[in-house]
Design an enzyme around this catalytic site. Structure first.
Site, short mmCIF file in Angstrom:
data_model
loop_
_atom_site.label_atom_id
_atom_site.label_comp_id
_atom_site.label_asym_id
_atom_site.label_seq_id
_atom_site.Cartn_x
_atom_site.Cartn_y
_atom_site.Cartn_z
N CYS A 129 0.80 -1.23 0.00
CA CYS A 129 0.00 0.00 0.00
C CYS A 129 0.83 1.28 0.00
CB CYS A 129 -0.94 0.01 1.21
SG CYS A 129 -1.98 -1.45 1.30
N HIS A 149 -9.09 3.39 -2.33
CA HIS A 149 -7.68 3.11 -2.07
C HIS A 149 -7.12 2.23 -3.18
CE1 HIS A 149 -3.99 1.82 -0.33
NE2 HIS A 149 -4.44 0.83 0.43
N CYS A 161 -0.49 2.26 6.63
CA CYS A 161 -0.05 0.92 7.02
C CYS A 161 0.25 0.16 5.73
CB CYS A 161 -1.11 0.21 7.85
SG CYS A 161 -2.69 0.00 7.00
N GLY A 211 0.72 -3.79 3.92
CA GLY A 211 0.49 -5.22 4.03
C GLY A 211 1.73 -6.01 4.39
#
Length: 938
Positions: free
Chosen positions: A638, A894, A924, A926
């Site tokens: 991300c 997103h 955050c 993954g």
């Protein structure tokens, strides 16, 4: 002769003596001046050849800084304050080190009458029982090299038998002379000495080193006429070499021992050698870090340049020779290397002899003679000594001999196995222990008994102080900051307790850091050494990052496509490369940058095979970039879009490129689904922490919400606010500035008719969304769960691009500066705690930028899930009104690889609209990571 003729003739007069004297004086003065110039020219040439221009400038800077600081301390007004503070510090040391208090007596004069034996023994017992760090319990690093209580009994008996012996009188004490010779012979054999080798026993490692340096100086003076001796020493070499330089007038050239090996730079050693060099030095191992220098390389240099090479094995002692036989790796260091001419070895360390015993070994007897002192014409008779001391304690020699004979080869091999094995255990714990591996770092690759470590995240001196508070006496290091443990036999028994206490201390220090951050004080961070001296005067805080510099990495354009719903929205039929082409074309158009000036592009992407490397290179060419513009794709989940921007910023900062583009793109319509994660091999599946990397993020977030008691109501309220903010912002046209509308072909799902439409806004924003409405949506990952489609980020499509360059470049090209990149951070967390990534990454980014959370005007934190975003915002103590003021990924989506770059355009647009300056983007990541970056609006 006629008078007229006689008067017309002039007879020259002899020059006066004073004229000749003046000419001679001028000539002498010119010769002396020429010699002066030649002398300093030679020194300058040697300095530049040895250190290089930059190294010479650094040395000059350090010299001037030291001198200036010395003058400052001696200036009126300052000197008295310094003396007062020094006196105060001395008094504190005296109070700490000198026993005092009730029941403590001090004897400063002789007793009038001698004490009885009982009185002396009673006082000795009191002195022995005084409060001290418990070396007996293994809580002291190094210092006490204890061979066991049984060995002490043998040593005591030997000491008592030869109490009055003095080897300066071999005819009176032949036994001591014999033992000394045998000690030297046994140590020479351990270090593989050739025939004709020799050695001496000394009072300790310092004397051994002093004598080796003296011998080298005298040899160079005798054989080469060197009168300005120099020796080349690793900066980690023992301080005794500095002492030798001071005592014997030898200039000491220190050579760097750079990380990650912390071994001496042999290339630098070779450059520093000149006609005045008398000695090369290597350590096996060095005291600070326990690292063995490349003695083999130093040996080759010494042979090639015909110079002595001394190996300091004082700390290696009786461990180094026995490493192979104890089953441990080693490297060449002794007389088997032909360039090694002398070795110092402390028998009072891992030889377990009483303190005051060491040996100095020479390859030849001739080398040893250079340390002798003889005075043949003294009125007291001929005086000679082999070293600094004249009279020496024969009792210590006897105790050393008794120790070596008692332990024997088998005993030393067993000790080596225990001590080095324990050091390996400690090293592995620092590298692998869950509580230590992220915050401590082993320095180099230690092979013997010393394990040195520092911390990239915490102040290592705070850790040292906390360990002292727990009763441990460890060694603090400097330049760079660190600490080390020198393993001894007492430590072998308690190493598990040492590791436990170290882990507890690190956790305590991390908690203190978190408290500091929450209180807005900023992170204290790692300790700094002299390497940070050039940065010492740089101002910190908001004021500093608002300053403008020609070297700033600036953004001159940042934009994005609209973000549309995956599988349903305006881009559902548009491939990712096409989205990227439009972002690139829009960037070139808005910025008016010449595409031929763009040297590199980085594109973040998560779902495309190979991160889309081939398609995205093609997309850049279609967009108008020339073939000379390079491109790479990358995947850091991300944070891929942010990582792309950061990579370009760093490439510019280090001079690799001048202008670049950071971008991100994702088509979740076409590439999102179960196939996005490949199957794990058995190797990965059988490692629990690795296996956790493929647990779905929704499941992780559900568990996080449950563990941290984040209720569904709280999550739904946060999600509703995100939608409401995005709806209001969209209606107000706040996103228009950052969005580049795009004309695409779109297939109507009802009629299958292909249409050409213009997508000019985010189509995932849901008008009129409330927490009550969200409460009706079914949980997605657990029947009684709290996470659902309404309080998690949307599956979406989109692209974003950011143009970066140096400020000086932007000004030269007339580019309008939008803002600047200050710095970034990336951190790892447990895979199952993926959602806490921003909580850990943001404080690191703030510390690197030198600011606190109070200095930040706006936060763009990706809303992967309401649960994790709510928790991070709360734990960081952030003002919610400053977090995602125009909504976030829950509202408009997103697109995984795009988000990090998208946040940059969103952040700068809002900062500009509100007149604010400092912003942070974060998300955050993954598999258990977090990333953050600090930006400043122009």
């Amino acid at each position: 002769m006629a008078t007229t003729l006689r008067n017309g003739l002039s007879i020259p007069k002899a020059k006066s003596t004073s004229n000749y004297l003046a000419i001679g004086t001028d000539l002498l003065r010119n010769v002396l001046f020429l010699l002066f110039i030649l002398r300093w020219t030679r020194k300058t040439v040697l300095q530049l050849r040895g250190r290089g221009l930059f190294g010479t400038i650094v040395e000059a800077y350090k010299f001037l800084r030291r001198s200036s600081y010395g003058l400052f301390l001696r200036s009126p007004g300052v000197r008295s304050r310094v003396q007062s503070q020094v006196a105060e510090a001395v008094a504190k040391l005296e109070n700490k080190l000198v026993p005092q208090g009730p029941g403590t007596s001090r004897f400063l004069t002789l007793p009038k009458e001698g004490w009885t034996e009982q009185q002396v023994r009673a006082e000795l017992e009191k002195l022995d029982e005084m409060k001290h760090t418990r070396w007996e319990d293994g809580r002291v690093s190094g210092a006490v090299y204890h061979g066991g209580s049984e060995l002490i009994k043998v040593q005591s008996e030997a000491f008592e038998r030869f109490m009055v012996a003095n080897p300066i009188h071999p005819d009176v004490f032949p036994g001591v002379r014999k033992m000394e010779a045998e000690i030297v012979a046994m140590v020479l054999a351990l270090f593989n000495s050739p025939p004709g080798a020799a050695g001496v026993a000394t009072s300790g490692g310092t004397e051994s080193i002093l004598m080796a340096c003296l011998s080298a100086r005298e040899k160079a003076h005798s054989e080469r006429g060197v009168i300005e001796p120099e020796m080349i020493v690793p900066e980690t070499g023992h301080a005794a070499f500095h002492k030798a330089g001071s005592y014997f007038g030898i200039k000491v050239h220190l050579v760097s021992c750079p990380s990650p090996t912390y071994a001496v730079s042999t290339k630098a050693v070779s450059r520093l050698i000149n006609s005045n060099t008398i000695l090369l030095v290597g350590s096996a191992p060095n005291f600070p870090h326990g690292i063995i220098d490349d003695i083999a390389a130093l040996s080759r240099i010494a042979l090639r340049r015909r110079l002595p090479l001394h190996v300091d094995c004082c700390l290696g002692s009786f461990l180094m020779p026995f490493l192979p036989r104890a089953g441990f790796p080693t490297q060449p260091f002794d007389f088997t290397l032909k360039g090694v001419t002398s070795i110092s070895c402390d028998t009072h360390k891992y030889g377990f002899a009483p303190k005051g015993n060491s040996t100095l070994l020479y390859r030849t007897t001739a080398l040893r003679t250079y340390q002798y002192f003889v005075s043949p014409d003294w009125s007291g008779g001929v005086y000679g000594s082999i070293g600094i001391a004249g009279s020496r304690p024969g009792a210590l020699i006897a105790s050393c001999w008794a120790s070596m004979m008692s332990v024997g080869e088998r005993g030393y091999i067993d000790a080596c196995h225990s001590i080095v094995g324990t050091a390996k255990k400690l090293e592995n714990a620092i590298r692998e222990h869950p509580a230590l591996k992220d915050d401590l770092s082993v320095m180099g690759k230690p092979l013997v008994s010393v394990v040195a470590f520092n911390s990239p995240t915490l102040n290592i001196y705070d850790i040292a102080d906390s360990m002292s508070a727990k009763g441990w006496h460890l060694n603090a290091l400097q330049n760079p900051p660190g600490m080390h443990v020198a393993v001894t036999m007492p430590i072998v028994r308690v190493v598990d307790h040492l590791i436990e206490d170290l882990a507890a201390v690190v956790e305590d220090e991390k908690e203190k850091e978190r408290v500091r951050i929450v209180e807005g004080k900023g992170k204290k961070g790692q300790a700094q050494g002299d390497s940070a001296a050039f940065e010492a005067d740089i101002p910190r805080g908001r004021e500093n990052i608002l300053r403008k510099s020609p070297d700033d990495i600036v953004v001159t354009c940042a934009l994005r496509t609209p973000i549309t719903r995956g599988g349903k929205g305006g881009f559902k039929d548009t491939p990712a490369p096409d989205l990227l082409v439009h972002a690139f074309k829009s960037l070139l158009s808005r910025s008016a940058i010449d595409p031929n000036l763009v040297e590199d592009i980085a594109v973040g992407n998560v779902l495309a095979p190979g991160a889309g490397a081939t398609e995205f290179r093609a997309a850049a060419l279609v967009a108008g970039f020339p073939e000379t513009t390079a491109l790479k794709s990358l995947n850091r989940q991300c944070s891929s879009g942010l990582q792309a921007c950061v990579d370009i910023a760093h490439a510019i900062r280090c001079g690799m490129i001048e202008i670049g583009v950071g971008a991100g793109v994702e088509s979740m319509s076409s590439q999102y689904g179960p196939g996005a994660v490949s199957e794990f091999s058995d190797l990965l599946e059988n490692h629990q922490e690795a296996k956790n990397c493929k647990v779905p993020m929704g499941v992780l977030s559900e568990q996080m919400a449950s563990d941290r008691e984040i209720t569904r109501g709280v999550q739904d309220a946060f999600a509703a606010r995100s939608h409401q903010r995005a709806e209001a912002a969209q209606k107000a046209g706040k996103f228009d500035e950052e969005i580049a509308p795009m004309k695409v072909k779109w297939v109507d799902p009802k009629t299958d008719e292909e249409k050409e439409i213009v997508v000019d806004k985010d189509d995932g924003v849901r008008p009129g969304m409330t927490a009550e409405g969200l409460a009706k949506i079914k949980p997605a990952f657990k029947k009684e769960g709290s996470i659902h489609a309404g309080n998690a980020s949307q599956v979406s499509d989109g692209a974003a691009a950011v143009l970066l360059m140096k400020r000086s470049t932007a000004e030269r090209l007339g580019q309008k500066i939008v803002g600047k990149f200050v710095g970034s951070s990336v951190v790892g967390v447990k895979p199952l705690l993926m959602g806490i990534g921003p909580w850990k990454a943001i404080p690191v980014a703030l510390e690197k930028a030198g600011i606190g959370k109070e200095d930040v005007d706006l936060w763009e934190i990706n809303e992967a899930f309401a649960s994790q975003c709510v928790w991070c915002v709360k734990e960081l103590g952030l003002d919610e009104s400053k977090v995602n003021p125009n909504g976030g990924a829950i509202a408009f989506g997103h697109p995984l690889g795009c988000t990090g770059a998208r946040q940059v355009s969103t952040l700068f647009s809002e900062l500009g609209r509100t007149g604010k300056k400092v912003g942070v983007t974060s998300m955050c990541v993954g598999t258990g990571m977090g990333m953050a970056a600090v930006w400043v609006k122009e």
